[in-house]
Design a protein around this motif. Structure first.
Motif, PDB file in Angstrom:
ATOM      1  N   VAL A 100       6.130   4.972   4.557  1.00 58.20           N
ATOM      2  CA  VAL A 100       6.181   6.550   4.054  1.00 58.20           C
ATOM      3  C   VAL A 100       7.864   7.004   3.675  1.00 58.20           C
ATOM      4  O   VAL A 100       7.995   7.253   2.608  1.00 58.20           O
ATOM      5  CB  VAL A 100       5.767   7.288   5.129  1.00 58.20           C
ATOM      6  N   ARG A 101       8.727   6.254   4.467  1.00 57.35           N
ATOM      7  CA  ARG A 101       9.973   6.501   4.101  1.00 57.35           C
ATOM      8  C   ARG A 101      10.459   5.719   2.741  1.00 57.35           C
ATOM      9  O   ARG A 101      11.298   6.562   1.924  1.00 57.35           O
ATOM     10  CB  ARG A 101      11.093   6.044   5.190  1.00 57.35           C
ATOM     11  N   ALA A 102       9.825   4.807   2.648  1.00 53.99           N
ATOM     12  CA  ALA A 102      10.101   3.862   1.305  1.00 53.99           C
ATOM     13  C   ALA A 102       9.380   4.561  -0.052  1.00 53.99           C
ATOM     14  O   ALA A 102       9.460   3.916  -1.013  1.00 53.99           O
ATOM     15  CB  ALA A 102       9.691   2.295   1.734  1.00 53.99           C
ATOM     16  N   GLY A 103       8.476   5.492   0.383  1.00 54.64           N
ATOM     17  CA  GLY A 103       7.740   6.127  -0.855  1.00 54.64           C
ATOM     18  C   GLY A 103       6.074   6.036  -0.726  1.00 54.64           C
ATOM     19  O   GLY A 103       5.499   6.628  -1.681  1.00 54.64           O
ATOM     20  N   ALA A 104       5.591   5.434   0.375  1.00 56.53           N
ATOM     21  CA  ALA A 104       3.863   5.551   0.362  1.00 56.53           C
ATOM     22  C   ALA A 104       3.658   7.039   0.642  1.00 56.53           C
ATOM     23  O   ALA A 104       4.171   7.643   1.498  1.00 56.53           O
ATOM     24  CB  ALA A 104       3.445   4.415   1.452  1.00 56.53           C
ATOM     25  N   GLU A 105       2.536   7.250  -0.098  1.00 58.38           N
ATOM     26  CA  GLU A 105       2.122   9.001  -0.190  1.00 58.38           C
ATOM     27  C   GLU A 105       0.816   8.871   0.677  1.00 58.38           C
ATOM     28  O   GLU A 105       0.282   9.903   1.206  1.00 58.38           O
ATOM     29  CB  GLU A 105       1.941   9.344  -1.358  1.00 58.38           C
ATOM     30  N   GLU A 106       0.177   7.494   0.790  1.00 60.06           N
ATOM     31  CA  GLU A 106      -0.927   7.513   1.481  1.00 60.06           C
ATOM     32  C   GLU A 106      -1.150   6.039   1.928  1.00 60.06           C
ATOM     33  O   GLU A 106      -0.246   5.138   1.501  1.00 60.06           O
ATOM     34  CB  GLU A 106      -2.240   7.467   0.646  1.00 60.06           C
ATOM     35  N   LEU A 107      -2.035   5.887   2.954  1.00 58.72           N
ATOM     36  CA  LEU A 107      -1.841   4.188   3.736  1.00 58.72           C
ATOM     37  C   LEU A 107      -3.397   3.862   3.582  1.00 58.72           C
ATOM     38  O   LEU A 107      -4.295   4.524   4.142  1.00 58.72           O
ATOM     39  CB  LEU A 107      -1.361   4.459   5.071  1.00 58.72           C
ATOM     40  N   HIS A 108      -3.242   2.690   3.624  1.00 56.15           N
ATOM     41  CA  HIS A 108      -4.661   2.069   3.797  1.00 56.15           C
ATOM     42  C   HIS A 108      -4.311   0.622   4.849  1.00 56.15           C
ATOM     43  O   HIS A 108      -3.689  -0.456   4.462  1.00 56.15           O
ATOM     44  CB  HIS A 108      -5.154   1.543   2.396  1.00 56.15           C
ATOM     45  N   ILE A 109      -5.401   0.805   5.946  1.00 51.48           N
ATOM     46  CA  ILE A 109      -5.191  -0.165   6.854  1.00 51.48           C
ATOM     47  C   ILE A 109      -6.344  -0.724   7.375  1.00 51.48           C
ATOM     48  O   ILE A 109      -7.535  -0.317   7.060  1.00 51.48           O
ATOM     49  CB  ILE A 109      -4.474   0.479   8.139  1.00 51.48           C
ATOM     50  N   LEU A 131       8.401  -3.687  -0.275  1.00 53.52           N
ATOM     51  CA  LEU A 131       7.482  -3.761  -1.733  1.00 53.52           C
ATOM     52  C   LEU A 131       7.080  -2.203  -2.403  1.00 53.52           C
ATOM     53  O   LEU A 131       7.207  -2.134  -3.184  1.00 53.52           O
ATOM     54  CB  LEU A 131       6.015  -4.463  -1.213  1.00 53.52           C
ATOM     55  N   LEU A 132       7.254  -1.507  -1.435  1.00 46.19           N
ATOM     56  CA  LEU A 132       7.038   0.046  -1.580  1.00 46.19           C
ATOM     57  C   LEU A 132       8.238   0.371  -2.615  1.00 46.19           C
ATOM     58  O   LEU A 132       8.097   1.069  -3.638  1.00 46.19           O
ATOM     59  CB  LEU A 132       6.745   0.912  -0.598  1.00 46.19           C
ATOM     60  N   ARG A 133       9.456   0.131  -2.002  1.00 48.16           N
ATOM     61  CA  ARG A 133      10.617   0.514  -2.736  1.00 48.16           C
ATOM     62  C   ARG A 133      10.811  -0.004  -4.170  1.00 48.16           C
ATOM     63  O   ARG A 133      10.937   0.578  -4.879  1.00 48.16           O
ATOM     64  CB  ARG A 133      11.985   0.087  -1.764  1.00 48.16           C
ATOM     65  N   ALA A 134      10.176  -1.305  -4.204  1.00 45.36           N
ATOM     66  CA  ALA A 134      10.289  -1.931  -5.531  1.00 45.36           C
ATOM     67  C   ALA A 134       9.394  -1.154  -6.425  1.00 45.36           C
ATOM     68  O   ALA A 134       9.606  -1.154  -7.685  1.00 45.36           O
ATOM     69  CB  ALA A 134       9.787  -3.439  -5.306  1.00 45.36           C
ATOM     70  N   ALA A 135       8.111  -0.760  -5.864  1.00 42.05           N
ATOM     71  CA  ALA A 135       7.307  -0.128  -6.804  1.00 42.05           C
ATOM     72  C   ALA A 135       7.837   1.243  -7.161  1.00 42.05           C
ATOM     73  O   ALA A 135       7.724   1.626  -8.435  1.00 42.05           O
ATOM     74  CB  ALA A 135       5.969   0.048  -5.963  1.00 42.05           C
ATOM     75  N   ARG A 136       8.613   2.020  -6.534  1.00 43.32           N
ATOM     76  CA  ARG A 136       9.289   3.374  -6.684  1.00 43.32           C
ATOM     77  C   ARG A 136      10.163   3.047  -7.596  1.00 43.32           C
ATOM     78  O   ARG A 136      10.334   3.754  -8.638  1.00 43.32           O
ATOM     79  CB  ARG A 136       9.669   3.881  -5.471  1.00 43.32           C
ATOM     80  N   GLN A 137      10.892   1.764  -7.592  1.00 38.38           N
ATOM     81  CA  GLN A 137      12.044   1.587  -8.535  1.00 38.38           C
ATOM     82  C   GLN A 137      11.337   1.181  -9.917  1.00 38.38           C
ATOM     83  O   GLN A 137      11.639   1.803 -10.969  1.00 38.38           O
ATOM     84  CB  GLN A 137      12.850   0.312  -8.235  1.00 38.38           C
ATOM     85  N   LEU A 138      10.078   0.432  -9.999  1.00 37.64           N
ATOM     86  CA  LEU A 138       9.424   0.391 -11.178  1.00 37.64           C
ATOM     87  C   LEU A 138       8.918   1.908 -11.830  1.00 37.64           C
ATOM     88  O   LEU A 138       9.055   1.892 -13.138  1.00 37.64           O
ATOM     89  CB  LEU A 138       8.107  -0.384 -11.000  1.00 37.64           C
ATOM     90  N   ALA A 139       8.517   2.583 -11.131  1.00 42.08           N
ATOM     91  CA  ALA A 139       8.218   4.201 -11.470  1.00 42.08           C
ATOM     92  C   ALA A 139       9.267   4.778 -12.201  1.00 42.08           C
ATOM     93  O   ALA A 139       8.903   5.275 -13.187  1.00 42.08           O
ATOM     94  CB  ALA A 139       7.427   4.638 -10.315  1.00 42.08           C
ATOM     95  N   SER A 140      10.425   4.510 -11.455  1.00 44.11           N
ATOM     96  CA  SER A 140      11.374   5.180 -11.879  1.00 44.11           C
ATOM     97  C   SER A 140      12.023   4.954 -13.296  1.00 44.11           C
ATOM     98  O   SER A 140      12.312   5.611 -14.073  1.00 44.11           O
ATOM     99  CB  SER A 140      12.688   5.114 -10.749  1.00 44.11           C
ATOM    100  N   ALA A 141      12.007   3.459 -13.298  1.00 44.22           N
ATOM    101  CA  ALA A 141      12.517   2.814 -14.565  1.00 44.22           C
ATOM    102  C   ALA A 141      11.610   3.210 -15.724  1.00 44.22           C
ATOM    103  O   ALA A 141      11.855   3.145 -16.867  1.00 44.22           O
ATOM    104  CB  ALA A 141      12.520   1.282 -14.572  1.00 44.22           C
TER     105      ALA A 141
END
Length: 240
Positions: free
Chosen positions: A33-42, A228-238
């Protein structure tokens, strides 16, 4: 929306950072969640480490995760192979007292409509898991389709062109049927990043995590779900 898929059926032999116990899931959820997840699937586990849908195992995992990330929606899988497997797993779901916010139900499974009805009767949201055009056709014919939380478009093809074609075909079926539900689009292993980029380009929700693969867009192995989540957030920002 970016969802973190923290473990799936993976084990620590796949990646040592795979969270399995309730405590591990809770710590990983907080970092995700700190890395950017807004929901979780477990995928909760039993004491022996195997995937489980028993009320006790589901309850322990949900309580642990919610204790670390209160207010974050949490979903679990209902996939057919989870023990006791097949229709027998419906008895466990029926017995849940501590409820997830939503469950994923794969339309390819023969009791999908039964599990959807069961979850809805307990007030649990539904991610309708669609892997193919045939699955999308099944979904749009279900009376409960419009009561689902979202369509979970899961692309398993490993060739990028083929994966994109399957995704386009599913989206076309949903569009023709006028299904206005939110759509979460994600890939798996070799196609998880190309399909993540496709979701971003279409303005669709997506997910990322060790369930879908351990490598970053660079090809390097991620340290954990948070990476992985930080990488996805970076893609979204780009992508803006």
């Amino acid at each position: 929306m970016l969802q973190g898929c923290l473990n799936g059926s993976r084990t620590k032999s796949f990646h040592p950072a795979t969270p399995c116990t309730p405590e591990e899931l809770a710590r990983d959820a907080e970092a995700s969640v700190r890395a950017g997840a807004e929901e979780l699937h477990i995928h909760p586990r039993g004491a022996d480490g195997a995937e489980s849908l028993t009320p006790d195992d589901i309850g322990r995992a949900l309580l642990a995760v919610r204790g670390r990330v209160p207010g974050i929606p949490i979903g679990v899988s209902t996939r057919w192979p989870i023990r006791p497997g097949g229709r027998a797993r419906q008895a466990d779901i029926r017995g849940w007292e501590i409820l997830p916010d939503y469950v994923s139900v794969n339309l390819v499974e023969e009791d999908a409509s039964e599990v959807i009805g069961l979850a809805l009767s307990k007030g649990v949201g539904i991610e309708a898991g669609v892997w193919s055009v045939a699955d999308a056709d099944r979904l749009v014919r279900l009376p409960e389709a419009e009561r689902c939380l979202r369509v979970l478009i899961e692309i398993n093809e490993q060739d990028e062109a083929e994966a994109r074609a399957v995704a386009e075909g599913i989206l076309a079926v949903l569009d023709r049927a006028g299904i206005a539900l939110p759509r979460l689009l994600h890939g798996y292993e070799a196609t998880k990043w190309p399909i993540c980029r496709m979701a971003l380009a279409r303005g669709l929700d997506s997910r990322i995590g060790l369930e879908d693969g351990a490598h970053l867009p660079s090809g390097e192995r991620a340290a954990d779900n948070a990476g992985l989540l930080r990488a996805a957030r970076q893609l979204a920002s780009a992508a803006g």
